[in-house]
Design a protein around this motif. Structure first.
Motif, PDB file in Angstrom:
ATOM      1  N   SER A  12      -6.244  -1.714  14.832  1.00 13.32           N
ATOM      2  CA  SER A  12      -6.112  -0.272  15.100  1.00 13.32           C
ATOM      3  C   SER A  12      -7.338   0.278  15.805  1.00 13.32           C
ATOM      4  O   SER A  12      -7.233   1.146  16.669  1.00 13.32           O
ATOM      5  CB  SER A  12      -5.881   0.484  13.795  1.00 13.32           C
ATOM      6  N   ALA A  16      -7.400   1.995  19.588  1.00 18.45           N
ATOM      7  CA  ALA A  16      -7.968   3.329  19.808  1.00 18.45           C
ATOM      8  C   ALA A  16      -8.993   3.308  20.933  1.00 18.45           C
ATOM      9  O   ALA A  16      -8.982   4.163  21.822  1.00 18.45           O
ATOM     10  CB  ALA A  16      -8.610   3.839  18.519  1.00 18.45           C
ATOM     11  N   TYR A  61      -8.255  10.353  14.111  1.00 17.71           N
ATOM     12  CA  TYR A  61      -8.030   9.005  13.590  1.00 17.71           C
ATOM     13  C   TYR A  61      -9.006   8.744  12.447  1.00 17.71           C
ATOM     14  O   TYR A  61     -10.211   9.018  12.568  1.00 17.71           O
ATOM     15  CB  TYR A  61      -8.242   7.946  14.679  1.00 17.71           C
ATOM     16  N   THR A  62      -8.482   8.258  11.333  1.00 16.72           N
ATOM     17  CA  THR A  62      -9.294   7.866  10.188  1.00 16.72           C
ATOM     18  C   THR A  62      -9.017   6.409   9.870  1.00 16.72           C
ATOM     19  O   THR A  62      -7.849   6.019   9.708  1.00 16.72           O
ATOM     20  CB  THR A  62      -8.972   8.726   8.950  1.00 16.72           C
ATOM     21  N   GLY A  63     -10.070   5.614   9.791  1.00 17.67           N
ATOM     22  CA  GLY A  63      -9.949   4.207   9.432  1.00 17.67           C
ATOM     23  C   GLY A  63     -10.771   3.902   8.195  1.00 17.67           C
ATOM     24  O   GLY A  63     -11.874   4.431   8.040  1.00 17.67           O
ATOM     25  N   ASP A  82      -5.274   3.033   7.784  1.00 18.49           N
ATOM     26  CA  ASP A  82      -5.664   4.074   8.727  1.00 18.49           C
ATOM     27  C   ASP A  82      -4.615   5.165   8.813  1.00 18.49           C
ATOM     28  O   ASP A  82      -3.511   5.035   8.272  1.00 18.49           O
ATOM     29  CB  ASP A  82      -5.924   3.486  10.120  1.00 18.49           C
ATOM     30  N   GLN A  83      -4.983   6.240   9.497  1.00 16.64           N
ATOM     31  CA  GLN A  83      -4.054   7.341   9.735  1.00 16.64           C
ATOM     32  C   GLN A  83      -4.367   8.018  11.059  1.00 16.64           C
ATOM     33  O   GLN A  83      -5.516   8.354  11.343  1.00 16.64           O
ATOM     34  CB  GLN A  83      -4.118   8.377   8.607  1.00 16.64           C
ATOM     35  N   TRP A  84      -3.330   8.217  11.857  1.00 17.06           N
ATOM     36  CA  TRP A  84      -3.394   9.031  13.061  1.00 17.06           C
ATOM     37  C   TRP A  84      -2.825  10.406  12.753  1.00 17.06           C
ATOM     38  O   TRP A  84      -1.839  10.533  12.029  1.00 17.06           O
ATOM     39  CB  TRP A  84      -2.572   8.401  14.189  1.00 17.06           C
ATOM     40  N   THR A  85      -3.427  11.439  13.310  1.00 18.01           N
ATOM     41  CA  THR A  85      -2.919  12.802  13.161  1.00 18.01           C
ATOM     42  C   THR A  85      -2.851  13.472  14.530  1.00 18.01           C
ATOM     43  O   THR A  85      -3.847  13.522  15.256  1.00 18.01           O
ATOM     44  CB  THR A  85      -3.814  13.642  12.234  1.00 18.01           C
ATOM     45  N   THR A 108       1.909  12.707  11.610  1.00 24.14           N
ATOM     46  CA  THR A 108       0.938  11.688  11.205  1.00 24.14           C
ATOM     47  C   THR A 108       1.598  10.315  11.141  1.00 24.14           C
ATOM     48  O   THR A 108       2.826  10.192  11.020  1.00 24.14           O
ATOM     49  CB  THR A 108       0.335  12.008   9.820  1.00 24.14           C
ATOM     50  N   ARG A 110       0.630   6.668   9.050  1.00 15.21           N
ATOM     51  CA  ARG A 110      -0.223   5.829   8.219  1.00 15.21           C
ATOM     52  C   ARG A 110       0.154   4.362   8.395  1.00 15.21           C
ATOM     53  O   ARG A 110       1.340   4.022   8.487  1.00 15.21           O
ATOM     54  CB  ARG A 110      -0.095   6.227   6.741  1.00 15.21           C
ATOM     55  N   ASN A 434     -14.252   8.538  11.000  1.00  9.94           N
ATOM     56  CA  ASN A 434     -13.352   9.545  11.548  1.00  9.94           C
ATOM     57  C   ASN A 434     -13.674   9.767  13.017  1.00  9.94           C
ATOM     58  O   ASN A 434     -14.835   9.901  13.397  1.00  9.94           O
ATOM     59  CB  ASN A 434     -13.512  10.875  10.800  1.00  9.94           C
TER      60      ASN A 434
END
Length: 437
Positions: A12, A16, A61-63, A82-85, A108, A110, A434
């Protein structure tokens, strides 16, 4: 970690960065500017121009990586989640001349895995070392709401689809450990209280008693289809089919700019209560690893109480953006329907730890999650004196690499995994970051 697993872990991140590289040529003068709030820059000024007109677009993006360093039991492992928003905020005052009105839409996704599932040593853990994991690793409609203020902005009404934790029991989420991230009242009542990325049909009404004090009440659809989504069709479900009641939270929030004339530092304090209208007969939680299955009388309804606070204690040479802040929460659950009796956490965060790194921070926190002994022993299903409470601790360093990238390596310690001394303790190494595109 073998090579194959390592490639999956950082896939991921690679995607990105590659996606950014694809547009770097077109945005060479703005993309990756350390002072920009966005990795992709200001689109030659178009982004700021759109925001001034009422259109504010965000891509976040949070990993989170976590791996077992040492544990009392065999079964080390690691995992990455992870999460994309993708969010769009609309100032409808500017766009449509609707006074004091705004709207928000967020989608989002996940992905990844949880350490609890990848490392046998952590398998019975109540808590999660990666807060971003859970509620279905899929695409979701997380927000679709409109909000309007009335009576000289003292009355605030919000309707649409959103999670309970978006407005109630809110708290900072800088730690990677779930027990120290955000308002955790719903973490141990998750069969009723749905935090993001889950959304449901909801209404929230807030009334300001003074500039620093407000009270609010909400009504949130309780629908297990929303919570248990495994496919995008579930994640974008707008139907009320499957609804079996509502969660009703009430809260009083005090946000003093200064506690007193002699202590002129800001704080934030919450006290709240929620009740579910769902009969507890439909509230069944199966912890197969612990051999616990609940099925309580239908006359009961789940409720809980929370108290939380955040208070800045010091500044750094008069700079209020730097200094020491203390945060804490206390949650109490009803013992007739809940697996957990109570939960607490406390943390210290110091921002601007050095003049050379004025935006970096360091945080340390500890949390306790207590098992409801009555529930675990209900009808003799379990009678193990080893069950008591799980303790989770974390220390992290927050490196503000750029305005759009924050990196937080951390060390976590879990004592009494699964609230049982027999499962031992474990040390975990983590990394949370983040990015704002």
């Amino acid at each position: 970690m073998d090579i194959k697993k390592g490639r999956k872990t950082y896939l991921s991140i690679g995607i990105a960065l590659l996606s950014c590289g694809a547009v770097q040529g077109a945005l060479a003068n703005a993309a990756f500017d350390k002072q920009s709030p966005w990795m992709l820059g200001d689109w030659n000024g178009k982004r700021t121009e759109l925001k001034d007109k009422g259109y504010d677009f965000t891509i976040g993006y949070t990993g989170q990586f976590a791996g077992v360093i040492d544990a009392d039991r065999d079964g080390k492992g690691s995992a990455y989640a992870d999460q994309w928003t993708f969010g769009s905020h609309f100032n409808l005052n500017k766009i449509l001349n609707w006074n004091d009105t705004e709207a928000y839409v967020a989608i989002t996704h996940r992905g990844g895995k949880a350490l609890n599932n990848e490392a046998d040593a952590m398998a019975p853990q109540f808590n999660q070392t990666q807060e971003v994991y859970g509620r279905g690793q899929t695409w979701r409609l997380t927000d679709l709401w409109i909000k309007k203020q009335f009576m000289d902005q003292t009355l605030d009404v919000k309707v649409g689809r959103f999670g309970v934790g978006e407005d109630f029991a809110i708290a900072d989420c800088e730690f990677e450990n779930l027990a120290l991230c955000g308002g955790v009242i719903g973490s141990w009542a998750g069969d009723q209280w749905y935090n993001g990325p889950v959304s449901q049909w909801a209404t929230r009404v807030r009334y300001s008693l003074s500039p620093e004090l407000f009270t609010q009440i909400g009504v949130y659809e309780r629908n297990t289809v929303n919570a248990n989504a495994t496919t995008p069709s579930d994640g974008f479900n707008l139907s009320t089919d499957g609804s079996d009641g509502a969660v009703i939270p009430v809260e009083l929030v005090w946000q003093p700019k200064a506690l007193s004339q002699s202590f002129a530092l800001p704080g934030e304090y919450h006290i709240g209560y929620f009740v579910s209208t769902v009969d507890s007969q439909s509230v069944k939680v199966d912890y197969t690893q612990l051999g616990v299955t609940q099925d309580f009388d239908a006359d009961n309804h789940k409720w809980a109480v929370w108290v939380s606070g955040k208070q800045q204690l010091t500044t750094h040479n008069g700079d209020a953006s730097r200094g020491l802040t203390v945060l804490g929460q206390v949650n109490i659950y009803d013992k007739k329907t809940s697996d957990f009796a109570d939960a607490q956490n406390i943390a210290l965060v110091y921002k601007g730890i050095s003049d050379a790194r004025p935006r970096d921070e360091i945080g340390i926190g500890v949390a306790r999650i207590a098992v409801n002994q009555d529930a675990q022993k209900y009808n003799g299903r379990i009678n193990n004196s080893g069950f008591d409470a799980e303790y989770d601790a974390e220390i992290y360093y927050g490196l503000k690499a750029t305005n759009w990238l924050t990196i937080r390596p951390n060390i976590q310690y879990v004592k009494n995994i699964g609230a049982n001394k027999a499962y031992g303790d474990a040390w975990i190494g983590g990394l949370k970051f983040n990015m704002n595109f």
